[in-house]
Design an enzyme around this catalytic site. Structure first.
Site, mmCIF file in Angstrom:
data_model
loop_
_atom_site.group_PDB
_atom_site.id
_atom_site.type_symbol
_atom_site.label_atom_id
_atom_site.label_comp_id
_atom_site.label_asym_id
_atom_site.label_seq_id
_atom_site.Cartn_x
_atom_site.Cartn_y
_atom_site.Cartn_z
ATOM 1 N N HIS A 32 16.273 1.377 -8.251
ATOM 2 C CA HIS A 32 16.858 2.453 -7.450
ATOM 3 C C HIS A 32 16.582 3.815 -8.073
ATOM 4 O O HIS A 32 16.157 4.757 -7.398
ATOM 5 C CB HIS A 32 18.359 2.203 -7.321
ATOM 6 C CG HIS A 32 19.081 3.157 -6.425
ATOM 7 N ND1 HIS A 32 19.614 4.347 -6.872
ATOM 8 C CD2 HIS A 32 19.387 3.086 -5.099
ATOM 9 C CE1 HIS A 32 20.212 4.968 -5.876
ATOM 10 N NE2 HIS A 32 20.087 4.226 -4.778
ATOM 11 N N ASN A 75 27.266 5.306 2.260
ATOM 12 C CA ASN A 75 26.639 4.581 3.367
ATOM 13 C C ASN A 75 27.609 3.762 4.198
ATOM 14 O O ASN A 75 27.223 2.788 4.829
ATOM 15 C CB ASN A 75 25.573 3.623 2.809
ATOM 16 C CG ASN A 75 24.494 4.345 2.045
ATOM 17 O OD1 ASN A 75 24.297 5.541 2.208
ATOM 18 N ND2 ASN A 75 23.793 3.617 1.186
ATOM 19 N N SER A 85 21.320 7.757 -0.653
ATOM 20 C CA SER A 85 20.647 7.846 -1.954
ATOM 21 C C SER A 85 19.260 8.449 -1.821
ATOM 22 O O SER A 85 18.785 9.154 -2.712
ATOM 23 C CB SER A 85 20.511 6.457 -2.583
ATOM 24 O OG SER A 85 21.676 6.064 -3.243
ATOM 25 N N ASP A 102 21.426 7.643 -12.678
ATOM 26 C CA ASP A 102 21.170 6.509 -11.784
ATOM 27 C C ASP A 102 21.020 5.241 -12.609
ATOM 28 O O ASP A 102 21.646 5.111 -13.666
ATOM 29 C CB ASP A 102 19.911 6.798 -10.954
ATOM 30 C CG ASP A 102 19.968 6.195 -9.562
ATOM 31 O OD1 ASP A 102 19.872 4.965 -9.453
ATOM 32 O OD2 ASP A 102 20.104 6.951 -8.585
ATOM 33 N N ASP A 140 0.827 -1.195 0.000
ATOM 34 C CA ASP A 140 0.000 0.000 0.000
ATOM 35 C C ASP A 140 0.866 1.251 0.000
ATOM 36 O O ASP A 140 2.066 1.207 0.215
ATOM 37 C CB ASP A 140 -0.947 0.019 1.200
ATOM 38 C CG ASP A 140 -0.175 -0.099 2.501
ATOM 39 O OD1 ASP A 140 0.960 -0.606 2.472
ATOM 40 O OD2 ASP A 140 -0.690 0.326 3.535
#
Length: 553
Positions: A238, A331, A403, A183, A134
């Site tokens: 992504h 990250n 990101s 990307d 959802d």
């Protein structure tokens, strides 16, 4: 010194961040390819000058071709460094057994190259946590966080958001602003995106011609540099997630709302369907976006190597074309600089969670990664457990990472440009610097003013769109200020100084002055920094201060 720099860079490895709770195989930091730029350009590019009978690795320069032949090169190609510039990057391919550092040294010995470096790789900075079926706007805590939404097991803090609703009351965006998403591509048929996509109106679909003479045939929706074709569709998902955060159609009862209600989204595919891409592809993508009308570039990707190819592409976009470049910090939960986030002139973005803490880790209860930090960070934005779009018309994919923080900033930048198209990249950097919310994170990390964990703070859309530049000091980018090797394993750096440099000062990651020296009239200088860590090197002239970040390993 240059040879030593290349050798050091060739030893660095790239870390690939995982998705869908599974780890991918460790990747090499670069392809078996070398990128070179000649000091003096060939009369014509090798693609038109090369005879059919010549070996395919030849570029038409006898010294370079001799080195290539002696080291088992088997193919080559080139691309122009900005349309009409007459300057080219040449990419030469070698067998797996070839030691690239030896070949690079040999190229430098010819005295014919401005630079030679491996064709480095980068990877997207996203970590998937879950995929609900959802979707609802009230799950977009980054826009409005009332403290009641359970997000990945974390207890959210009311107000830990970017004040997006108040921002929309001021500005909703303009279709004249183009945001390039460099990307993994975009789901071109997604109902939340297909009406927002940038289309090359100068191309006639299906005639297999380069109608606008930009070097790309039928690039209606952008370009795929990973496959060299005009279909930049997304398989990984992504890029679609990032595009949704910037510009998903709002107020239409499906999916999510993008930060910008009206901008156009240019699709430039620089990362493959597996989520990785070479620095060559990324650089080509930057040139393509800048040459084809992008106002903002979003790069939610990073690699661990410092390539001159990327810095030159960023300089072209920012300085020559006036494009605002927004990049993910990475990250690794580390202060070690990643690129292009540490390139001069970009807006480097870190990630926060629903508590307003630096994302560490990205998912509560997980040990996987954390938002990178360091003196090159500019601002932070929400990046933990961000709901956006997925491929195959997906409406509720949740991913974490810097990101996901980056497109929040890129979207706000596009609103700022819609509000005032005359704003320069430095105007935008300064608006974000002075309008972001300071001291929002953990007390041991978020100190008043600039800090290495949050930069100038978490972006605030209302304050940014209400901000007016007055007497804010301008700190321009200087392409003449270069510093190498970066990183260094012995703390020794050579600095190429801009004209009229008077003094060099160096501060550590805590802002403490560790070195200062007069350089009046000198063209270059050598720095020796004894301790490992991150440093900010400043060059002082009579009227300006230029700065760069360096790493001592």
């Amino acid at each position: 010194m240059i040879k030593h720099r290349i050798f050091l860079l060739s030893q660095l490895c790239l870390l690939l961040f995982v998705a869908a709770f599974s780890a991918k195989a460790q990747q090499k930091p670069y392809n078996q390819q070398i990128v070179i730029k000649l000091k003096k350009e060939l009369p014509t590019t090798f693609s038109t000058a090369q005879a059919a009978s010549e070996p395919s690795f030849r570029i038409g320069h006898h010294l370079i071709d001799s080195v290539s032949a002696a080291n088992h090169a088997y193919a080559s190609h080139s691309f122009e460094l900005g349309k009409g510039s007459g300057r080219y990057a040449y990419i030469i391919h070698f067998t797996e057994a070839t030691k690239l550092e030896n070949v690079i040294n040999a190229y430098y010995q010819t005295q014919a190259v401005e630079y030679a470096e491996p064709n480095y790789l980068a990877y997207h900075d996203g970590i998937e946590s879950l995929s609900p079926n959802d979707e609802n706007y009230n799950k977009q805590w980054a826009f409005k966080n009332d403290g009641t939404l359970n997000i990945g097991g974390a207890t959210p803090r009311a107000g830990a958001d970017i004040k997006m609703e108040e921002g929309w009351a001021i500005e909703k965006g303009s279709s004249n602003v183009v945001v390039a998403i460099i990307d993994t591509g975009t789901d071109l048929l997604h109902p939340e995106l297909k009406e927002r996509l940038w289309k090359n109106s100068k191309e006639i679909p299906g005639n297999n011609n380069d109608d606008d003479n930009n070097g790309y045939v039928d690039d209606i929706f952008g370009w795929d540099f990973t496959e060299t074709d005009n279909n930049p569709s997304d398989v990984d998902g992504h890029g679609t997630h990032v595009a949704g955060t910037v510009g998903a159609i709002p107020d239409n009862r499906i999916g999510v709302a993008g930060v910008d209600w009206n901008c156009r989204l240019m699709t430039v595919k620089a990362l493959s369907d597996l989520g990785s891409g070479s620095f060559e592809w990324i650089a080509q993508s930057i040139y393509y976006a800048a040459d084809n009308g992008a106002d903002v570039i979003n790069m939610s990707l990073s690699g661990s190597s410092d390539g001159l190819l990327l810095q030159e592409a960023v300089n072209y976009a920012v300085i020559q074309k006036g494009v605002v470049v927004v990049v993910a910090m990475g990250n690794n939960n580390s202060s070690v600089a990643r690129f292009p986030a540490a390139c001069i002139g970009v807006i480097a973005v870190g990630s926060t969670d629903a508590r307003d803490f630096r994302s560490d880790p990205f998912t509560v209860g997980s040990v996987r990664g954390g938002s990178n930090y360091g003196p090159h960070i500019w601002v932070v934005a929400p990046g933990s457990n961000i709901i956006s779009l997925g491929v195959n018309s997906g409406m509720g994919r949740i991913i974490s990472g810097t990101s996901m923080a980056t497109p929040h900033v890129a979207g706000l930048v596009s609103l700022l440009l819609a509000q005032d198209p005359t704003r320069t990249p430095e105007d935008i950097r300064n608006i974000l610097k002075f309008s972001s919310d300071d001291v929002v994170g953990r007390g041991d990390e978020d100190t008043r003013g600039f800090d290495i964990y949050h930069g100038y703070g978490r972006i605030n859309a209302r304050r940014a769109l209400s901000f007016r530049l007055t007497a804010i000091p301008d700190v321009p980018i200087s392409p003449d200020f270069r510093l190498f090797p970066n990183p260094s394993n012995n703390g020794r750096f050579t600095v190429r100084l801009p004209e009229k440099a008077l003094k060099i000062s160096v501060t550590n990651a805590l802002g403490q002055l560790v070195l200062e020296k007069e350089v009046d009239g000198e063209a270059s200088s050598v720095l020796n920094l004894s301790n490992s860590g991150l440093y900010l090197v400043r060059i002082h002239t009579m009227n300006q201060i230029y700065s760069q970040k360096v790493v001592v390993e």
